[in-house]
Design a protein around this motif. Structure first.
Motif, short mmCIF file in Angstrom:
data_model
loop_
_atom_site.label_atom_id
_atom_site.label_comp_id
_atom_site.label_asym_id
_atom_site.label_seq_id
_atom_site.Cartn_x
_atom_site.Cartn_y
_atom_site.Cartn_z
N ALA A 75 0.76 -1.13 0.05
CA ALA A 75 -0.02 0.18 -0.15
C ALA A 75 0.73 1.16 0.05
N LEU A 76 1.86 1.36 0.72
CA LEU A 76 2.87 2.25 1.02
C LEU A 76 3.41 2.75 -0.34
N ARG A 77 4.00 1.43 -1.10
CA ARG A 77 4.62 1.81 -2.29
C ARG A 77 3.52 2.05 -3.42
N ALA A 78 2.41 1.62 -3.40
CA ALA A 78 1.47 2.09 -4.37
C ALA A 78 1.00 3.48 -4.13
N PHE A 79 1.03 4.04 -2.97
CA PHE A 79 0.94 5.32 -2.72
C PHE A 79 1.82 6.29 -3.35
#
Length: 360
Positions: A75-79
């Motif tokens: 999720a952090l990478r996608a954000f």
């Protein structure tokens, strides 16, 4: 020893996270979180964040609620990759490096030589977002809506605290996970020079950095963890004396955004000293005071080449470079201090925050 008996694994150490804001520099915090999530001997109980730190906190909580640690990492990478694809999430304009003039390295991501950036800074001296953005468009809203699900955060196990500053009173408002909203996150990241104040319950709010970067007191009163890990990206020390209008304004903002944190740390240090002297009783002694064990992950030297202008740079290469710095900082901190968690604090408040600093 019975060969069939498995060794008893120690219980994970509960920690709270305190995440500073700083625009694109929040990608450094992404790197730190990415590394900490890989350590299953850590249990995350609470997280307090401001501005970019609030966004990291909300995305982290969403990922944990939906997919555990691996889900949080994804999720952090996608954000942050979504931020990179927008080119304008933190500033409402498209800025990048200007060719020539900058030495190779992290400093090449500073925007000071970009004439469009310089023009925009001059423009902001004469116009407010109420004039140049009458409809109140915020490019960050769509990005946050794609990656944060407040309902899942509210049902998750991670206690989340997001700070915004009330415009009328100047006081912080902390939004807990049960009242977290997209508007609360946008308010926490609302720089008044760039965006119109965010209205929540009829009240206008600005960036939480003016009143707490991040706020620590929610972690003291609302969680049980005694170990608090501060991820610091806002510099306390600037060796050079600013001498241009832009440099002066940038340094004033840095000092302002550090003031609330330093004030809270002074209070925590005072209580800890009284507990250590036996003049107050901590919770484990039957008293009512929480004797925190403070820790800090930072990389002042690694971030030193960056000026305030780089906080508006959302180039993918820059964000990934910051992520790499953050992961490395998290790795160094774990190697040096993992054994101290649950035992003793590793942040020397007197050395880092409370005594007068001198340029080296």
């Amino acid at each position: 020893m019975n060969p069939r008996r498995r060794p008893v694994q120690p219980s994970p150490v509960s920690i709270d996270l305190a995440l500073q804001g700083g625009g694109s520099h929040g990608a450094f915090t992404w790197g730190v979180l990415d590394r900490l999530l890989e350590d299953h001997s850590l249990a995350f109980e609470g997280v307090s964040g401001t501005s970019a730190g609030a966004l990291n906190a909300a995305v982290l909580a969403t990922g944990l609620a939906e997919g555990g640690r691996a889900g949080a990492q994804a999720a952090l990478r996608a954000f942050w990759m979504d931020v990179a694809s927008q080119h304008s999430a933190f500033q409402g304009g498209c800025f990048g490096r200007w060719p020539g003039g900058a030495a190779p390295g992290l400093e090449s991501f500073n925007l000071d030589r970009n004439p469009f950036y310089q023009w925009s800074q001059q423009w902001l001296r004469f116009a407010s977002p109420y004039q140049f953005n009458p409809l109140g468009d915020n490019p960050l809203r769509a990005v946050v809506e794609r990656h944060v699900r407040p309902a899942r955060v509210a049902r998750g196990e991670l206690a989340v605290f997001v700070t915004a500053t009330a415009v009328h009173t100047g006081q912080p408002r902390v939004f807990g996970r049960h009242e977290l909203s997209i508007d609360a996150l946008l308010a926490s990241a609302c720089l008044p020079q760039l965006f119109r104040a965010v209205q929540i319950d009829g009240e206008p709010y600005w960036d939480g950095g003016y009143s707490g970067n991040p706020a620590l007191w929610p972690l003291i009163y609302e969680t049980q963890a005694l170990d608090v890990v501060l991820v610091k990206i806002n510099p306390l020390l600037r060796p050079a004396t600013p001498d241009t209008p832009a440099e002066i304004a940038d340094r004033v903002n840095e000092i302002t955004f550090n003031a609330g944190l330093v004030s809270e740390l002074r209070a925590i240090g005072f209580v800890s000293r009284l507990v250590g002297e036996g003049r107050l009783e901590s919770r484990d002694q039957g008293g009512g005071y929480k004797n925190l064990r403070l820790h800090m992950v930072d990389d002042d030297d690694g971030l030193a080449p960056l000026t305030a202008s780089s906080k508006l740079n959302t180039e993918r290469g820059f964000l990934e470079a910051l992520h790499g710095l953050g992961r490395a900082a998290g790795e160094r901190w774990l190697s040096a201090h993992r054994a101290d968690l649950g035992v003793r604090g590793t942040l020397d408040l007197q050395d880092h925050f409370l005594k007068p600093q001198r340029a080296r």
